[in-house]
Scaffold this motif. Structure first.
Motif, PDB file in Angstrom:
ATOM      1  N   SER A  83       0.825  -1.214   0.000  1.00  0.00           N
ATOM      2  CA  SER A  83       0.000   0.000   0.000  1.00  0.00           C
ATOM      3  C   SER A  83       0.858   1.262   0.000  1.00  0.00           C
ATOM      4  O   SER A  83       0.653   2.165  -0.817  1.00  0.00           O
ATOM      5  N   LEU A  84       1.821   1.325   0.902  1.00  0.00           N
ATOM      6  CA  LEU A  84       2.696   2.500   0.991  1.00  0.00           C
ATOM      7  C   LEU A  84       3.543   2.669  -0.266  1.00  0.00           C
ATOM      8  O   LEU A  84       3.695   3.781  -0.792  1.00  0.00           O
ATOM      9  N   LEU A  85       4.101   1.557  -0.755  1.00  0.00           N
ATOM     10  CA  LEU A  85       4.940   1.606  -1.947  1.00  0.00           C
ATOM     11  C   LEU A  85       4.132   2.024  -3.174  1.00  0.00           C
ATOM     12  O   LEU A  85       4.593   2.835  -3.992  1.00  0.00           O
ATOM     13  N   THR A  86       2.914   1.496  -3.298  1.00  0.00           N
ATOM     14  CA  THR A  86       2.045   1.824  -4.423  1.00  0.00           C
ATOM     15  C   THR A  86       1.700   3.309  -4.436  1.00  0.00           C
ATOM     16  O   THR A  86       1.814   3.978  -5.475  1.00  0.00           O
ATOM     17  N   ALA A  87       1.283   3.823  -3.285  1.00  0.00           N
ATOM     18  CA  ALA A  87       0.918   5.239  -3.201  1.00  0.00           C
ATOM     19  C   ALA A  87       2.122   6.136  -3.487  1.00  0.00           C
ATOM     20  O   ALA A  87       2.019   7.118  -4.236  1.00  0.00           O
ATOM     21  N   ALA A  88       3.282   5.809  -2.929  1.00  0.00           N
ATOM     22  CA  ALA A  88       4.476   6.642  -3.091  1.00  0.00           C
ATOM     23  C   ALA A  88       4.963   6.651  -4.542  1.00  0.00           C
ATOM     24  O   ALA A  88       5.238   7.723  -5.115  1.00  0.00           O
ATOM     25  N   LEU A  89       5.075   5.476  -5.150  1.00  0.00           N
ATOM     26  CA  LEU A  89       5.592   5.393  -6.519  1.00  0.00           C
ATOM     27  C   LEU A  89       4.663   6.069  -7.523  1.00  0.00           C
ATOM     28  O   LEU A  89       5.117   6.779  -8.430  1.00  0.00           O
ATOM     29  N   ASN A  90       3.361   5.845  -7.367  1.00  0.00           N
ATOM     30  CA  ASN A  90       2.424   6.461  -8.310  1.00  0.00           C
ATOM     31  C   ASN A  90       2.315   7.962  -8.101  1.00  0.00           C
ATOM     32  O   ASN A  90       2.045   8.703  -9.057  1.00  0.00           O
ATOM     33  N   LEU A  91       2.551   8.415  -6.876  1.00  0.00           N
ATOM     34  CA  LEU A  91       2.580   9.861  -6.636  1.00  0.00           C
ATOM     35  C   LEU A  91       3.757  10.489  -7.380  1.00  0.00           C
ATOM     36  O   LEU A  91       3.644  11.601  -7.922  1.00  0.00           O
ATOM     37  N   LEU A  92       4.880   9.775  -7.452  1.00  0.00           N
ATOM     38  CA  LEU A  92       6.039  10.255  -8.207  1.00  0.00           C
ATOM     39  C   LEU A  92       5.704  10.364  -9.704  1.00  0.00           C
ATOM     40  O   LEU A  92       6.126  11.314 -10.376  1.00  0.00           O
ATOM     41  N   VAL A  93       4.961   9.386 -10.219  1.00  0.00           N
ATOM     42  CA  VAL A  93       4.554   9.425 -11.630  1.00  0.00           C
ATOM     43  C   VAL A  93       3.638  10.628 -11.870  1.00  0.00           C
ATOM     44  O   VAL A  93       3.794  11.364 -12.852  1.00  0.00           O
ATOM     45  N   ILE A  94       2.682  10.831 -10.961  1.00  0.00           N
ATOM     46  CA  ILE A  94       1.728  11.941 -11.096  1.00  0.00           C
ATOM     47  C   ILE A  94       2.460  13.281 -11.077  1.00  0.00           C
ATOM     48  O   ILE A  94       2.211  14.152 -11.930  1.00  0.00           O
ATOM     49  N   ILE A  95       3.390  13.456 -10.138  1.00  0.00           N
ATOM     50  CA  ILE A  95       4.147  14.710 -10.048  1.00  0.00           C
ATOM     51  C   ILE A  95       5.013  14.904 -11.287  1.00  0.00           C
ATOM     52  O   ILE A  95       5.100  16.019 -11.830  1.00  0.00           O
ATOM     53  N   SER A  96       5.651  13.839 -11.747  1.00  0.00           N
ATOM     54  CA  SER A  96       6.553  13.938 -12.906  1.00  0.00           C
ATOM     55  C   SER A  96       5.825  14.442 -14.140  1.00  0.00           C
ATOM     56  O   SER A  96       6.237  15.419 -14.779  1.00  0.00           O
ATOM     57  N   ILE A  97       4.730  13.774 -14.491  1.00  0.00           N
ATOM     58  CA  ILE A  97       4.015  14.118 -15.724  1.00  0.00           C
ATOM     59  C   ILE A  97       3.279  15.444 -15.582  1.00  0.00           C
ATOM     60  O   ILE A  97       3.178  16.222 -16.537  1.00  0.00           O
ATOM     61  N   SER A  98       2.772  15.728 -14.389  1.00  0.00           N
ATOM     62  CA  SER A  98       2.035  16.980 -14.179  1.00  0.00           C
ATOM     63  C   SER A  98       2.965  18.187 -14.158  1.00  0.00           C
ATOM     64  O   SER A  98       2.582  19.274 -14.604  1.00  0.00           O
ATOM     65  N   HIS A  99       4.190  18.006 -13.667  1.00  0.00           N
ATOM     66  CA  HIS A  99       5.094  19.151 -13.481  1.00  0.00           C
ATOM     67  C   HIS A  99       5.918  19.470 -14.724  1.00  0.00           C
ATOM     68  O   HIS A  99       5.993  20.642 -15.137  1.00  0.00           O
TER      69      HIS A  99
ATOM     70  N   SER B 211      -5.368   6.359 -10.825  1.00  0.00           N
ATOM     71  CA  SER B 211      -6.167   5.230 -10.344  1.00  0.00           C
ATOM     72  C   SER B 211      -5.337   4.306  -9.459  1.00  0.00           C
ATOM     73  O   SER B 211      -5.813   3.831  -8.411  1.00  0.00           O
ATOM     74  N   ASP B 212      -4.085   4.070  -9.837  1.00  0.00           N
ATOM     75  CA  ASP B 212      -3.214   3.201  -9.029  1.00  0.00           C
ATOM     76  C   ASP B 212      -2.889   3.838  -7.677  1.00  0.00           C
ATOM     77  O   ASP B 212      -2.743   3.142  -6.665  1.00  0.00           O
ATOM     78  N   PHE B 213      -2.767   5.173  -7.658  1.00  0.00           N
ATOM     79  CA  PHE B 213      -2.508   5.881  -6.400  1.00  0.00           C
ATOM     80  C   PHE B 213      -3.664   5.671  -5.424  1.00  0.00           C
ATOM     81  O   PHE B 213      -3.457   5.388  -4.237  1.00  0.00           O
ATOM     82  N   PHE B 214      -4.885   5.797  -5.920  1.00  0.00           N
ATOM     83  CA  PHE B 214      -6.055   5.587  -5.056  1.00  0.00           C
ATOM     84  C   PHE B 214      -6.185   4.135  -4.628  1.00  0.00           C
ATOM     85  O   PHE B 214      -6.654   3.840  -3.526  1.00  0.00           O
ATOM     86  N   VAL B 215      -5.762   3.225  -5.509  1.00  0.00           N
ATOM     87  CA  VAL B 215      -5.747   1.814  -5.109  1.00  0.00           C
ATOM     88  C   VAL B 215      -4.830   1.621  -3.902  1.00  0.00           C
ATOM     89  O   VAL B 215      -5.163   0.896  -2.955  1.00  0.00           O
ATOM     90  N   GLY B 216      -3.667   2.280  -3.943  1.00  0.00           N
ATOM     91  CA  GLY B 216      -2.741   2.191  -2.820  1.00  0.00           C
ATOM     92  C   GLY B 216      -3.343   2.715  -1.531  1.00  0.00           C
ATOM     93  O   GLY B 216      -3.154   2.136  -0.459  1.00  0.00           O
TER      94      GLY B 216
ATOM     95  N   LEU C 183      -2.676 -10.072  -5.252  1.00  0.00           N
ATOM     96  CA  LEU C 183      -2.218 -10.013  -6.642  1.00  0.00           C
ATOM     97  C   LEU C 183      -2.957  -8.914  -7.399  1.00  0.00           C
ATOM     98  O   LEU C 183      -2.363  -8.175  -8.195  1.00  0.00           O
ATOM     99  N   PHE C 184      -4.255  -8.797  -7.144  1.00  0.00           N
ATOM    100  CA  PHE C 184      -5.090  -7.775  -7.776  1.00  0.00           C
ATOM    101  C   PHE C 184      -4.551  -6.375  -7.459  1.00  0.00           C
ATOM    102  O   PHE C 184      -4.395  -5.529  -8.339  1.00  0.00           O
ATOM    103  N   TYR C 185      -4.244  -6.134  -6.197  1.00  0.00           N
ATOM    104  CA  TYR C 185      -3.756  -4.826  -5.771  1.00  0.00           C
ATOM    105  C   TYR C 185      -2.293  -4.598  -6.146  1.00  0.00           C
ATOM    106  O   TYR C 185      -1.866  -3.455  -6.374  1.00  0.00           O
ATOM    107  N   PHE C 186      -1.510  -5.665  -6.204  1.00  0.00           N
ATOM    108  CA  PHE C 186      -0.084  -5.538  -6.465  1.00  0.00           C
ATOM    109  C   PHE C 186       0.194  -4.988  -7.856  1.00  0.00           C
ATOM    110  O   PHE C 186       1.242  -4.373  -8.090  1.00  0.00           O
ATOM    111  N   ASN C 187      -0.751  -5.172  -8.781  1.00  0.00           N
ATOM    112  CA  ASN C 187      -0.574  -4.648 -10.134  1.00  0.00           C
ATOM    113  C   ASN C 187      -0.349  -3.146 -10.122  1.00  0.00           C
ATOM    114  O   ASN C 187       0.453  -2.611 -10.904  1.00  0.00           O
ATOM    115  N   SER C 188      -1.044  -2.437  -9.232  1.00  0.00           N
ATOM    116  CA  SER C 188      -0.908  -0.984  -9.159  1.00  0.00           C
ATOM    117  C   SER C 188       0.471  -0.558  -8.692  1.00  0.00           C
ATOM    118  O   SER C 188       0.908   0.565  -8.951  1.00  0.00           O
ATOM    119  N   CYS C 189       1.160  -1.448  -8.000  1.00  0.00           N
ATOM    120  CA  CYS C 189       2.518  -1.154  -7.540  1.00  0.00           C
ATOM    121  C   CYS C 189       3.547  -1.465  -8.626  1.00  0.00           C
ATOM    122  O   CYS C 189       4.606  -0.839  -8.686  1.00  0.00           O
TER     123      CYS C 189
END
Length: 329
Positions: free
Chosen positions: A40-56, A74-79, A287-293
């Motif tokens: 959960s923590l890894l998924t939220a953190a990594l996808n937040l980096l993707v969101i910041i990268s593309i948005s900035h 969507s993956d960030f919210f999954v996390g 496994l379902f949730y791990f995809n988002s990570c």
């Protein structure tokens, strides 16, 4: 008569109406807690980096990357929502019937939006590889942004309509206090299964099979230097190479997506969820949730721009004036 211990009940003070906790070894429960919390923590953190990268960074705001941004959201919210799933490991829901229904509705919305985004990614790669001369006119930033917004809006409307009965009377299908259950009509469930999984998977597979065939033929042409005669042709070959690489990377994302989600939807399709023991059910959910990570990890491995943008974010260089104009590619 079997005597229930207080530790076996979700709400010990409600002896006659409380749900019972599932029987599971303590070590296994703690292992699942730790595993899901880490994911959960890894998924939220990594996808937040993707969101910041593309948005900035303006250089990253391409049509394809906007689709990756939608997927990262969507993956960030999954996390974040994975923490609610952690609460259900002991089989007890403590946040009330309304929160239970909202959690499940949002979970369905996010999953549907993810699947829809995967279809859009397949369409994007199909046009880029199979019709490269018209890609820039057919696939624009504005058009992709509009399609992405429509995907999310349709997901919200569709799932809210499908869950209307549960939203009107939260907890109506709970058999005991501490349970979090939603029920979808059988016909509506079959329609949802086709629209949310079977149909999109067919579209994704058909489009990427076509992309694969064309990509292989183009790769052979590039290796044999058929088109590399003039400088202009050389530029075209380079462009084709970049598109092929992007298609390969996003192909990996889609394959991983299907591998992680297929067990969950196959269980739903066959109706065998009642035959799964607690450990098997936990594995399918993990496994379902791990995809988002996994998606940001794939970007880290294949995309140099993501690694560079992460370094700039971590070192706080994005706080500098005009940092959004830094060359990333």
């Amino acid at each position: 008569m079997e005597i229930l211990e207080e530790t076996d009940l979700c709400f010990p003070q409600l002896l006659n109406s409380s749900c019972r906790k599932p029987i599971r070894p303590h070590f296994e429960t703690m292992l699942i807690y730790i595993l899901l919390s880490f994911i959960s923590l890894l998924t939220a953190a990594l996808n937040l980096l993707v969101i910041i990268s593309i948005s900035h960074f303006k250089q990253l705001q391409t049509p394809t990357n906007l689709l990756l941004l939608s997927l990262a959201v969507s993956d960030f919210f999954v996390g974040l929502f994975m923490f609610f799933q952690i609460m259900l490991i002991d089989g007890c829901w403590f946040l009330g019937d309304l929160m239970c229904t909202l959690y499940n509705v949002l979970d369905y919305i996010i999953t549907s939006a993810s699947v829809g985004t995967m279809v859009l990614i397949s369409v994007d790669r199909y046009v880029a590889i199979c019709d490269p001369l018209h890609y820039s006119t057919k696939i624009t930033v504005r058009g992709v942004a509009l399609c992405t917004c429509l995907c999310w809006v349709c997901s919200v409307l569709y799932n809210s309509l499908m869950m209307k009965a549960n939203l009107k009377q939260p907890g109506r299908y709970n058999s005991c206090i501490g349970q979090c259950v939603i029920v979808i009509d059988h016909v509506a469930g079959l329609v949802d299964l086709f629209l949310s999984f079977i149909g999109p998977v067919i579209v994704i597979i058909v489009l990427y099979m076509r992309v694969f065939v064309v990509a292989v033929s183009q790769a052979r042409a590039i290796r044999s230097h058929i088109a590399a005669v003039t400088i202009q042709c050389s530029v075209k070959v380079t462009a084709k190479k970049s598109e092929l690489k992007a298609a390969g990377t996003l192909g990996v994302v889609i394959v991983v997506f299907l591998l992680c989600l297929c067990p969950y939807f196959c269980v739903t399709l066959t109706g065998q969820d009642t035959l799964l023991d607690a450990s098997s059910a936990a594995f399918v959910i993990c496994l379902f949730y791990f995809n988002s990570c996994l998606n940001p990890l794939i970007y880290t491995f294949f995309y140099p721009w993501f690694r560079k943008s992460v370094r700039l974010i971590v070192t706080l260089q994005i706080l500098k004036p005009d940092s959004c104009k830094i060359s990333i590619l």
